[in-house]
Scaffold this motif. Sequence first.
Motif, PDB file in Angstrom:
ATOM      1  N   HIS A  39      11.625  85.094 -31.337  1.00 16.05           N
ATOM      2  CA  HIS A  39      12.669  86.076 -31.056  1.00 16.05           C
ATOM      3  C   HIS A  39      13.044  86.033 -29.570  1.00 16.05           C
ATOM      4  N   LEU A  40      12.048  85.928 -28.701  1.00 11.54           N
ATOM      5  CA  LEU A  40      12.321  85.872 -27.265  1.00 11.54           C
ATOM      6  C   LEU A  40      13.158  84.642 -26.921  1.00 11.54           C
ATOM      7  N   HIS A  41      12.922  83.549 -27.607  1.00  7.76           N
ATOM      8  CA  HIS A  41      13.720  82.338 -27.389  1.00  7.76           C
ATOM      9  C   HIS A  41      15.196  82.619 -27.670  1.00  7.76           C
ATOM     10  N   ARG A  42      15.482  83.385 -28.712  1.00  8.49           N
ATOM     11  CA  ARG A  42      16.864  83.751 -29.027  1.00  8.49           C
ATOM     12  C   ARG A  42      17.441  84.661 -27.944  1.00  8.49           C
ATOM     13  N   GLU A  43      16.627  85.563 -27.416  1.00  8.52           N
ATOM     14  CA  GLU A  43      17.087  86.419 -26.315  1.00  8.52           C
ATOM     15  C   GLU A  43      17.465  85.578 -25.096  1.00  8.52           C
ATOM     16  N   HIS A  44      16.609  84.623 -24.748  1.00  9.08           N
ATOM     17  CA  HIS A  44      16.881  83.749 -23.609  1.00  9.08           C
ATOM     18  C   HIS A  44      18.204  83.007 -23.814  1.00  9.08           C
ATOM     19  N   ALA A  45      18.399  82.491 -25.020  1.00 11.85           N
ATOM     20  CA  ALA A  45      19.617  81.731 -25.309  1.00 11.85           C
ATOM     21  C   ALA A  45      20.860  82.610 -25.157  1.00 11.85           C
ATOM     22  N   ALA A  46      20.776  83.850 -25.651  1.00 16.01           N
ATOM     23  CA  ALA A  46      21.909  84.771 -25.536  1.00 16.01           C
ATOM     24  C   ALA A  46      22.187  85.097 -24.077  1.00 16.01           C
ATOM     25  N   HIS A  47      21.118  85.301 -23.306  1.00 13.39           N
ATOM     26  CA  HIS A  47      21.278  85.608 -21.878  1.00 13.39           C
ATOM     27  C   HIS A  47      21.895  84.431 -21.143  1.00 13.39           C
ATOM     28  N   GLU A  48      21.391  83.229 -21.415  1.00 17.30           N
ATOM     29  CA  GLU A  48      21.889  82.032 -20.729  1.00 17.30           C
ATOM     30  C   GLU A  48      23.346  81.755 -21.080  1.00 17.30           C
ATOM     31  N   HIS A 105       9.670  91.011 -21.427  1.00 18.88           N
ATOM     32  CA  HIS A 105       9.280  90.786 -22.823  1.00 18.88           C
ATOM     33  C   HIS A 105       8.238  89.663 -22.907  1.00 18.88           C
ATOM     34  N   HIS A 106       8.407  88.628 -22.086  1.00 19.83           N
ATOM     35  CA  HIS A 106       7.431  87.535 -22.067  1.00 19.83           C
ATOM     36  C   HIS A 106       6.049  88.054 -21.662  1.00 19.83           C
ATOM     37  N   ASP A 107       6.005  88.867 -20.614  1.00 21.29           N
ATOM     38  CA  ASP A 107       4.725  89.413 -20.162  1.00 21.29           C
ATOM     39  C   ASP A 107       4.094  90.306 -21.236  1.00 21.29           C
ATOM     40  N   LEU A 108       4.939  91.049 -21.935  1.00 25.66           N
ATOM     41  CA  LEU A 108       4.439  91.892 -23.026  1.00 25.66           C
ATOM     42  C   LEU A 108       3.782  91.053 -24.114  1.00 25.66           C
ATOM     43  N   ILE A 109       4.430  89.959 -24.484  1.00 24.87           N
ATOM     44  CA  ILE A 109       3.880  89.092 -25.527  1.00 24.87           C
ATOM     45  C   ILE A 109       2.515  88.556 -25.107  1.00 24.87           C
ATOM     46  N   GLU A 110       2.401  88.130 -23.854  1.00 23.51           N
ATOM     47  CA  GLU A 110       1.136  87.580 -23.371  1.00 23.51           C
ATOM     48  C   GLU A 110       0.021  88.624 -23.474  1.00 23.51           C
ATOM     49  N   ALA A 111       0.299  89.848 -23.081  1.00 22.53           N
ATOM     50  CA  ALA A 111      -0.728  90.896 -23.127  1.00 22.53           C
ATOM     51  C   ALA A 111      -1.079  91.269 -24.559  1.00 22.53           C
ATOM     52  N   ILE A 112      -0.066  91.362 -25.406  1.00 23.30           N
ATOM     53  CA  ILE A 112      -0.295  91.717 -26.813  1.00 23.30           C
ATOM     54  C   ILE A 112      -1.133  90.644 -27.497  1.00 23.30           C
ATOM     55  N   ALA A 113      -0.750  89.377 -27.297  1.00 19.77           N
ATOM     56  CA  ALA A 113      -1.444  88.272 -27.971  1.00 19.77           C
ATOM     57  C   ALA A 113      -2.885  88.140 -27.503  1.00 19.77           C
ATOM     58  N   ALA A 114      -3.155  88.517 -26.253  1.00 19.93           N
ATOM     59  CA  ALA A 114      -4.520  88.419 -25.704  1.00 19.93           C
ATOM     60  C   ALA A 114      -5.338  89.671 -26.007  1.00 19.93           C
ATOM     61  N   HIS A 115      -4.753  90.601 -26.749  1.00 17.29           N
ATOM     62  CA  HIS A 115      -5.428  91.853 -27.120  1.00 17.29           C
ATOM     63  C   HIS A 115      -5.827  92.693 -25.895  1.00 17.29           C
ATOM     64  N   ARG A 116      -5.036  92.556 -24.831  1.00 19.11           N
ATOM     65  CA  ARG A 116      -5.272  93.394 -23.652  1.00 19.11           C
ATOM     66  C   ARG A 116      -4.494  94.701 -23.866  1.00 19.11           C
ATOM     67  N   VAL A 117      -5.123  95.604 -24.580  1.00 30.47           N
ATOM     68  CA  VAL A 117      -4.426  96.784 -25.101  1.00 30.47           C
ATOM     69  C   VAL A 117      -3.838  97.648 -23.994  1.00 30.47           C
ATOM     70  N   GLU A 118      -4.669  98.041 -23.045  1.00 34.85           N
ATOM     71  CA  GLU A 118      -4.180  98.946 -22.008  1.00 34.85           C
ATOM     72  C   GLU A 118      -3.128  98.289 -21.125  1.00 34.85           C
ATOM     73  N   GLN A 119      -3.275  96.996 -20.878  1.00 34.99           N
ATOM     74  CA  GLN A 119      -2.263  96.297 -20.091  1.00 34.99           C
ATOM     75  C   GLN A 119      -0.931  96.262 -20.848  1.00 34.99           C
ATOM     76  N   ALA A 120      -0.993  96.015 -22.145  1.00 33.86           N
ATOM     77  CA  ALA A 120       0.227  95.986 -22.958  1.00 33.86           C
ATOM     78  C   ALA A 120       0.928  97.341 -22.921  1.00 33.86           C
ATOM     79  N   VAL A 121       0.142  98.409 -23.008  1.00 35.63           N
ATOM     80  CA  VAL A 121       0.711  99.760 -22.964  1.00 35.63           C
ATOM     81  C   VAL A 121       1.361 100.014 -21.603  1.00 35.63           C
ATOM     82  N   GLU A 122       0.682  99.619 -20.529  1.00 39.05           N
ATOM     83  CA  GLU A 122       1.226  99.827 -19.183  1.00 39.05           C
ATOM     84  C   GLU A 122       2.507  99.024 -18.969  1.00 39.05           C
ATOM     85  N   LEU A 123       2.519  97.793 -19.475  1.00 38.21           N
ATOM     86  CA  LEU A 123       3.712  96.958 -19.336  1.00 38.21           C
ATOM     87  C   LEU A 123       4.893  97.537 -20.110  1.00 38.21           C
ATOM     88  N   MET A 124       4.634  98.033 -21.310  1.00 38.67           N
ATOM     89  CA  MET A 124       5.705  98.628 -22.105  1.00 38.67           C
ATOM     90  C   MET A 124       6.245  99.881 -21.412  1.00 38.67           C
TER      91      MET A 124
END
Length: 234
Positions: free
Chosen positions: A114-123, A187-206
């Motif tokens: 999904h993020l890839h589609r966002e990048h394409a739309a932005h570009e 959004h990229h940073d959010l995905i990285e935190a979510i995928a790594a199960h860094r729960v509190e970091q994901a919440v802070e980033l959101m």
Amino acid sequence: MATDKTSVNSQLDAAYQRVWGAIVSHRLLPGTRLKEDDLCDTFGISRGNVRKLLQQLAHHHLVTLIPNSGAFVARPGREEAQEVFKTRRMMELEMVRELARKCTARDRQMLEQHLHREHAAHESGDKSLRIRLSGEFHLLIGTLAERPVLYQFLHEIISRASLIVALYQRSHSANGRSAGDRACCEHHDLIEAIAAHRVEQAVELMDAHLQELENQLDLEPPLERHVDLKKVFA
């Protein structure tokens, strides 16, 4: 009969996207009146289908229907915008916390696609598509979190928030980066935190991401002006 119905639905979908695109590009400002006759001529559809279109737009809070006055592009005010983002923050922090606890490899793949589609739309400079996809990214988090009741409320809030962003978002944030570029990076940073199960970091980033979105809004009401719908959609 089925083919006729499909054709009508296709026409209505196309008209909906054109109205949404005109709002995002600020060719239709908040408070602009959408006259049924002009819409009939512009989109080549019947009055009955124009009313269906306006009902659909009103359902998604893009248009306000006023009895005996007509249809107008929605004009959410400062207090409404702040309330929408406050409510959105409460729901999305819960959603991202849930997903970060149990994110799978497949979940990550779906988010990255999904993020890839966002990048394409932005570009490509397609602001209308970029804003829509940005909202859908947040809905995808809600879907993957598997909280169906909360998701129903989130869908409503995201629709209203996307309109507010389309109407009032400044093109650049305070540090000079474009709004679209910043959203994709966050959004990229959010995905990285979510995928790594860094729960509190994901919440802070959101939380920071949603606050930044709200900070980008210029909620001073634009000046009203007469609009020729035929020229807007030419």
